[in-house]
Motif scaffolding. Structure first.
Motif, PDB file in Angstrom:
ATOM      1  N   TYR A 182       6.604   2.158   2.653  1.00 27.93           N
ATOM      2  CA  TYR A 182       6.932   2.205   4.080  1.00 27.93           C
ATOM      3  C   TYR A 182       6.630   0.818   4.615  1.00 27.93           C
ATOM      4  N   ILE A 201       0.823  -1.212   0.000  1.00 26.45           N
ATOM      5  CA  ILE A 201       0.000   0.000   0.000  1.00 26.45           C
ATOM      6  C   ILE A 201       0.857   1.262   0.000  1.00 26.45           C
ATOM      7  N   LEU A 215       5.037  -1.594   7.500  1.00 24.56           N
ATOM      8  CA  LEU A 215       4.131  -1.764   8.638  1.00 24.56           C
ATOM      9  C   LEU A 215       4.551  -3.029   9.395  1.00 24.56           C
TER      10      LEU A 215
HETATM   11  N1  ADE Z   1       3.006  -5.162   5.319  1.00 25.86           N
HETATM   12  C1  ADE Z   1       3.982  -4.433   5.891  1.00 25.86           C
HETATM   13  N2  ADE Z   1       4.154  -3.280   5.239  1.00 25.86           N
HETATM   14  C2  ADE Z   1       3.256  -3.264   4.216  1.00 25.86           C
HETATM   15  C3  ADE Z   1       2.949  -2.345   3.189  1.00 25.86           C
HETATM   16  N3  ADE Z   1       3.590  -1.182   3.048  1.00 25.86           N
HETATM   17  N4  ADE Z   1       1.973  -2.677   2.313  1.00 25.86           N
HETATM   18  C4  ADE Z   1       1.350  -3.854   2.426  1.00 25.86           C
HETATM   19  N5  ADE Z   1       1.592  -4.752   3.380  1.00 25.86           N
HETATM   20  C5  ADE Z   1       2.533  -4.471   4.269  1.00 25.86           C
END
Ligand code: ADE
Length: 270
Positions: free
Chosen positions: A147, A144, A149
């Motif tokens: 960066y 998404i 997550l």
């Molecule tokens: N999991 C960790 N970061 C993510 C990101 N940026 N987009 C999708 N899934 C993720």
């Protein structure tokens, strides 16, 4: 549309009970089911991960647990699932995926069954995507944004909301889908205003109070162009000058962008 989300933190997905997506679920437009991955573990510690082959930091999610989970929610385990007739699209949120965009959301909104596999730690064993692709399942590994997550759950919320709002009957006024940012025009949305007409010494632009629809339309388009130039020059570079009228091109010229070889370029060459 049916959507199955599999996660070790199913409570993260509780937000999908709220607002428009919650209403769409209640109305039966979207059959959304959230599952705890640990349902498909086979040891008393309910282990979902292990150390990476080849060494390195962190843990990797086990393919066998994911395989049982995905087979169960798609009915592959018993052969009784509706996927005998309905093709499934497996979505795996990951920072190393292709970028999830409005175009991706539009494509996914045309599917009948999405399974969203939320990874944690260093991700899911790569054989899971490989195995389901080889079995003829469409698999999209999606990011998404640039960066990282802590896991796929927040990304799953983003994907499900962006897709669900495109399903007929979810957004009350379908016209609000037409002009918004990242729509077909390839521009960001123009600024919007409501009452009161003056607030903190700031006035709503006169044209919006004029009732003159053609002028309002033109003003909004100019503002959308200016805003896109200022905030997302990459989107201006992706516009096809042939789709722009003379007024559009004049606004872009004021902002330093000119057609050149079937594309728009900044006059300073940047
Ligand atoms: N999991 C960790 N970061 C993510 C990101 N940026 N987009 C999708 N899934 C993720």
């Amino acid at each position: 549309m049916r959507v199955d989300v599999i996660s070790i933190f199913p409570d993260y997905l509780a937000a999908l009970d709220l607002s428009l997506v919650g209403k769409a679920r209640a109305a039966g437009i979207i059959d959304l089911r959230v599952h705890d991955l640990r349902t498909w573990t086979s040891d008393r510690h309910r282990t979902v991960d292990d150390t990476p082959f080849g060494g390195g930091a962190g843990m990797v999610m086990r393919p066998d647990v994911w395989g049982r989970a995905i087979d169960a929610v798609t009915g592959r385990d018993t052969g009784t699932g509706h996927d005998a007739e309905v093709p499934v699209h497996l979505v795996v949120p990951t920072p190393s995926g292709a970028t999830f965009t409005q175009r991706t959301a539009e494509a996914l909104a045309g599917e009948e069954h999405l399974v969203v596999a939320c990874g944690r730690y260093e991700g899911i064993d790569a054989r899971v995507a490989e195995h389901y692709r080889a079995a003829g399942v469409r698999v999209s590994e999606l990011s998404i944004g640039d960066y990282v997550l802590n896991g796929g759950e927040v990304a799953a919320l983003v994907v499900v909301e962006a897709v669900a709002r495109l399903l007929p009957g979810v957004v009350g006024n379908p016209e609000s889908l037409v002009e918004e940012s990242h729509g077909a025009a390839g521009l960001l949305e123009y600024p919007v205003y409501t009452k009161p007409p003056a607030w903190e010494g700031l006035e709503v632009p006169d044209v919006l109070l004029s009732g003159h629809h053609a002028r309002i339309h033109r003003w909004r388009r100019d503002e959308a162009l200016r805003r896109t130039v200022a905030r997302r020059p990459d989107m201006v570079g992706a516009l096809d000058p042939a789709t722009l009228d003379a007024h559009d091109l004049a606004v872009l010229a004021e902002e330093g962008w000119h057609p050149h070889g079937g594309r728009l370029e900044r006059s300073d060459g940047c």
